[in-house]
Design a protein around this motif. Structure first.
Motif, PDB file in Angstrom:
ATOM      1  N   UNK A 174      57.497 -49.890 -93.833  1.00  0.00           N
ATOM      2  CA  UNK A 174      56.171 -49.831 -92.693  1.00  0.00           C
ATOM      3  C   UNK A 174      55.965 -48.401 -92.165  1.00  0.00           C
ATOM      4  N   UNK A 175      55.321 -48.299 -91.086  1.00  0.00           N
ATOM      5  CA  UNK A 175      54.767 -46.908 -90.605  1.00  0.00           C
ATOM      6  C   UNK A 175      55.192 -47.065 -89.182  1.00  0.00           C
ATOM      7  N   UNK A 176      56.039 -45.948 -88.687  1.00  0.00           N
ATOM      8  CA  UNK A 176      56.289 -45.514 -87.360  1.00  0.00           C
ATOM      9  C   UNK A 176      55.030 -45.282 -86.595  1.00  0.00           C
ATOM     10  N   UNK A 177      53.988 -44.463 -87.139  1.00  0.00           N
ATOM     11  CA  UNK A 177      52.737 -44.141 -86.581  1.00  0.00           C
ATOM     12  C   UNK A 177      52.236 -45.355 -86.217  1.00  0.00           C
ATOM     13  N   UNK A 178      52.205 -46.273 -87.067  1.00  0.00           N
ATOM     14  CA  UNK A 178      51.174 -47.701 -87.070  1.00  0.00           C
ATOM     15  C   UNK A 178      51.724 -48.402 -85.672  1.00  0.00           C
ATOM     16  N   UNK A 179      53.183 -48.354 -85.578  1.00  0.00           N
ATOM     17  CA  UNK A 179      53.542 -49.130 -84.510  1.00  0.00           C
ATOM     18  C   UNK A 179      53.505 -48.559 -83.140  1.00  0.00           C
ATOM     19  N   UNK A 180      53.614 -47.138 -83.150  1.00  0.00           N
ATOM     20  CA  UNK A 180      53.121 -46.356 -81.909  1.00  0.00           C
ATOM     21  C   UNK A 180      51.715 -46.657 -81.339  1.00  0.00           C
ATOM     22  N   UNK A 181      50.837 -46.804 -82.427  1.00  0.00           N
ATOM     23  CA  UNK A 181      49.495 -46.978 -82.275  1.00  0.00           C
ATOM     24  C   UNK A 181      49.229 -48.289 -81.718  1.00  0.00           C
ATOM     25  N   UNK A 182      50.054 -49.322 -82.434  1.00  0.00           N
ATOM     26  CA  UNK A 182      49.651 -50.566 -81.821  1.00  0.00           C
ATOM     27  C   UNK A 182      50.228 -50.714 -80.449  1.00  0.00           C
ATOM     28  N   UNK A 183      51.543 -50.129 -80.014  1.00  0.00           N
ATOM     29  CA  UNK A 183      52.143 -50.117 -78.818  1.00  0.00           C
ATOM     30  C   UNK A 183      50.866 -49.514 -77.672  1.00  0.00           C
ATOM     31  N   UNK A 184      50.226 -48.516 -77.936  1.00  0.00           N
ATOM     32  CA  UNK A 184      49.594 -47.863 -77.399  1.00  0.00           C
ATOM     33  C   UNK A 184      48.245 -48.597 -77.098  1.00  0.00           C
ATOM     34  N   UNK A 185      47.742 -49.617 -77.953  1.00  0.00           N
ATOM     35  CA  UNK A 185      46.866 -50.463 -77.795  1.00  0.00           C
ATOM     36  C   UNK A 185      47.150 -51.776 -76.991  1.00  0.00           C
ATOM     37  N   UNK A 186      48.290 -52.440 -77.486  1.00  0.00           N
ATOM     38  CA  UNK A 186      48.773 -53.609 -77.092  1.00  0.00           C
ATOM     39  C   UNK A 186      49.567 -53.456 -75.705  1.00  0.00           C
ATOM     40  N   UNK A 187      50.102 -52.432 -75.520  1.00  0.00           N
ATOM     41  CA  UNK A 187      51.048 -52.296 -74.223  1.00  0.00           C
ATOM     42  C   UNK A 187      50.781 -50.904 -73.949  1.00  0.00           C
TER      43      UNK A 187
ATOM     44  N   UNK B 169      57.905 -29.628 -85.723  1.00  0.00           N
ATOM     45  CA  UNK B 169      57.149 -28.575 -85.068  1.00  0.00           C
ATOM     46  C   UNK B 169      56.259 -29.118 -83.812  1.00  0.00           C
ATOM     47  N   UNK B 170      56.658 -30.415 -83.354  1.00  0.00           N
ATOM     48  CA  UNK B 170      56.262 -30.808 -82.299  1.00  0.00           C
ATOM     49  C   UNK B 170      54.836 -31.351 -82.212  1.00  0.00           C
ATOM     50  N   UNK B 171      54.186 -31.334 -83.620  1.00  0.00           N
ATOM     51  CA  UNK B 171      52.949 -31.996 -83.743  1.00  0.00           C
ATOM     52  C   UNK B 171      52.809 -33.399 -83.490  1.00  0.00           C
ATOM     53  N   UNK B 172      53.819 -34.093 -83.542  1.00  0.00           N
ATOM     54  CA  UNK B 172      53.705 -35.561 -83.167  1.00  0.00           C
ATOM     55  C   UNK B 172      53.157 -35.896 -82.001  1.00  0.00           C
ATOM     56  N   UNK B 173      53.211 -34.966 -80.933  1.00  0.00           N
ATOM     57  CA  UNK B 173      52.680 -35.254 -79.747  1.00  0.00           C
ATOM     58  C   UNK B 173      50.815 -35.017 -79.593  1.00  0.00           C
ATOM     59  N   UNK B 174      50.644 -34.418 -80.704  1.00  0.00           N
ATOM     60  CA  UNK B 174      48.975 -34.312 -81.008  1.00  0.00           C
ATOM     61  C   UNK B 174      48.315 -35.599 -81.658  1.00  0.00           C
ATOM     62  N   UNK B 175      49.352 -36.346 -82.237  1.00  0.00           N
ATOM     63  CA  UNK B 175      48.920 -37.306 -82.988  1.00  0.00           C
ATOM     64  C   UNK B 175      49.040 -38.829 -82.222  1.00  0.00           C
ATOM     65  N   UNK B 176      50.213 -38.794 -81.459  1.00  0.00           N
ATOM     66  CA  UNK B 176      50.734 -39.971 -80.666  1.00  0.00           C
ATOM     67  C   UNK B 176      50.426 -40.106 -79.213  1.00  0.00           C
ATOM     68  N   UNK B 177      49.559 -40.471 -78.823  1.00  0.00           N
ATOM     69  CA  UNK B 177      49.257 -40.269 -77.270  1.00  0.00           C
ATOM     70  C   UNK B 177      50.420 -40.767 -76.319  1.00  0.00           C
ATOM     71  N   UNK B 178      51.116 -41.889 -76.878  1.00  0.00           N
ATOM     72  CA  UNK B 178      52.293 -42.666 -76.030  1.00  0.00           C
ATOM     73  C   UNK B 178      53.581 -42.042 -76.242  1.00  0.00           C
TER      74      UNK B 178
END
Length: 119
Positions: free
Chosen positions: A57-70, A86-95
Protein backbone atom coordinates in the motif's frame (compact mmCIF):
# COMPACT_ATOMS: atom_id res chain seq x y z
CA UNK A 1 -2.98 8.92 23.90
CA UNK A 2 -4.01 6.62 21.06
CA UNK A 3 -1.35 5.64 18.52
CA UNK A 4 -1.48 3.63 15.33
CA UNK A 5 1.84 2.26 14.09
CA UNK A 6 1.86 1.34 10.40
CA UNK A 7 5.00 -0.56 9.49
CA UNK A 8 5.75 -3.70 7.50
CA UNK A 9 8.31 -5.00 10.00
CA UNK A 10 6.33 -6.36 12.95
CA UNK A 11 9.44 -6.68 15.13
CA UNK A 12 10.38 -3.03 14.83
CA UNK A 13 6.78 -1.90 15.26
CA UNK A 14 6.62 -4.05 18.39
CA UNK A 15 9.68 -2.36 19.88
CA UNK A 16 8.17 1.08 19.25
CA UNK A 17 4.82 -0.06 20.64
CA UNK A 18 6.41 -1.37 23.84
CA UNK A 19 8.10 1.98 24.47
CA UNK A 20 4.88 3.87 23.84
CA UNK A 21 2.84 1.56 26.06
CA UNK A 22 5.30 2.08 28.92
CA UNK A 23 4.42 5.76 28.65
CA UNK A 24 0.72 4.98 28.93
CA UNK A 25 -0.26 5.02 25.26
CA UNK A 26 -2.86 2.74 23.76
CA UNK A 27 -1.10 1.35 20.69
CA UNK A 28 -2.25 -0.70 17.73
CA UNK A 29 0.08 -1.98 15.01
CA UNK A 30 -0.76 -2.84 11.42
CA UNK A 31 1.44 -3.63 8.46
CA UNK A 32 -0.48 -2.55 5.38
CA UNK A 33 -2.62 0.23 3.93
CA UNK A 34 -5.84 -1.78 3.96
CA UNK A 35 -5.49 -2.56 7.67
CA UNK A 36 -4.58 1.05 8.51
CA UNK A 37 -7.62 2.42 6.68
CA UNK A 38 -9.87 -0.13 8.37
CA UNK A 39 -8.49 0.86 11.78
CA UNK A 40 -8.82 4.60 11.11
CA UNK A 41 -12.41 4.14 9.94
CA UNK A 42 -13.45 2.62 13.27
CA UNK A 43 -11.05 3.96 15.94
CA UNK A 44 -10.04 7.45 17.04
CA UNK A 45 -6.27 7.97 16.78
CA UNK A 46 -4.16 10.87 18.05
CA UNK A 47 -0.96 10.02 16.16
CA UNK A 48 -0.11 7.70 13.29
CA UNK A 49 3.53 6.58 13.27
CA UNK A 50 3.80 5.72 9.60
CA UNK A 51 6.55 4.07 7.57
CA UNK A 52 6.99 5.90 4.31
CA UNK A 53 8.17 2.72 2.57
CA UNK A 54 5.33 0.25 2.99
CA UNK A 55 5.46 -2.90 0.90
CA UNK A 56 1.67 -3.24 0.95
CA UNK A 57 0.00 0.00 0.00
CA UNK A 58 0.78 3.67 0.10
CA UNK A 59 1.80 5.70 3.13
CA UNK A 60 0.58 8.86 1.39
CA UNK A 61 -2.85 7.30 0.86
CA UNK A 62 -3.03 6.42 4.57
CA UNK A 63 -2.07 9.96 5.58
CA UNK A 64 -4.65 11.36 3.16
CA UNK A 65 -7.36 9.07 4.51
CA UNK A 66 -6.47 10.05 8.09
CA UNK A 67 -6.71 13.72 7.12
CA UNK A 68 -10.19 13.14 5.73
CA UNK A 69 -11.60 10.65 8.26
CA UNK A 70 -9.73 11.82 11.39
CA UNK A 71 -8.79 15.48 10.75
CA UNK A 72 -7.25 15.95 14.22
CA UNK A 73 -4.90 13.00 13.78
CA UNK A 74 -1.25 13.89 13.36
CA UNK A 75 1.18 11.84 11.26
CA UNK A 76 4.82 11.19 12.03
CA UNK A 77 6.63 9.57 9.14
CA UNK A 78 9.60 7.25 9.57
CA UNK A 79 11.85 6.63 6.62
CA UNK A 80 14.77 4.34 5.82
CA UNK A 81 15.61 5.92 2.45
CA UNK A 82 16.49 9.33 1.04
CA UNK A 83 12.95 9.61 -0.36
CA UNK A 84 11.45 12.95 0.77
CA UNK A 85 14.64 13.70 2.73
CA UNK A 86 14.44 17.28 1.41
CA UNK A 87 11.40 17.98 3.60
CA UNK A 88 8.99 18.18 0.68
CA UNK A 89 6.68 15.71 2.45
CA UNK A 90 5.29 18.70 4.34
CA UNK A 91 4.19 20.24 1.03
CA UNK A 92 2.25 17.09 0.10
CA UNK A 93 0.77 15.90 3.40
CA UNK A 94 -1.17 18.45 5.43
CA UNK A 95 -1.25 16.39 8.64
CA UNK A 96 2.48 15.52 8.59
CA UNK A 97 4.22 16.75 11.72
CA UNK A 98 7.64 15.12 11.50
CA UNK A 99 9.89 12.93 9.37
CA UNK A 100 12.33 10.82 11.31
CA UNK A 101 14.92 8.25 10.31
CA UNK A 102 13.75 4.71 10.94
CA UNK A 103 16.82 4.07 13.11
CA UNK A 104 15.87 6.84 15.56
CA UNK A 105 16.08 5.46 19.12
CA UNK A 106 12.65 4.29 20.33
CA UNK A 107 12.73 6.68 23.29
CA UNK A 108 13.16 9.61 20.88
CA UNK A 109 10.25 8.42 18.71
CA UNK A 110 8.17 8.10 21.89
CA UNK A 111 9.01 11.67 22.86
CA UNK A 112 7.93 12.94 19.43
CA UNK A 113 4.67 10.97 19.55
CA UNK A 114 3.92 12.25 23.05
CA UNK A 115 4.63 15.81 21.94
CA UNK A 116 2.38 15.70 18.88
CA UNK A 117 -0.37 13.78 20.65
CA UNK A 118 -0.87 16.76 22.96
CA UNK A 119 -0.30 19.64 20.48
Amino acid sequence: MRVLIVHGEAGLAGIWAAHLRRGGAVVDCVGAQEDAVRHLSTHPVDVVLLSLTLSQGSALAIADYASYRRPDTRVIFVNNTQFFSDGSIFNHVSNARAMMPEDTPPEDLTAMVEHYATH
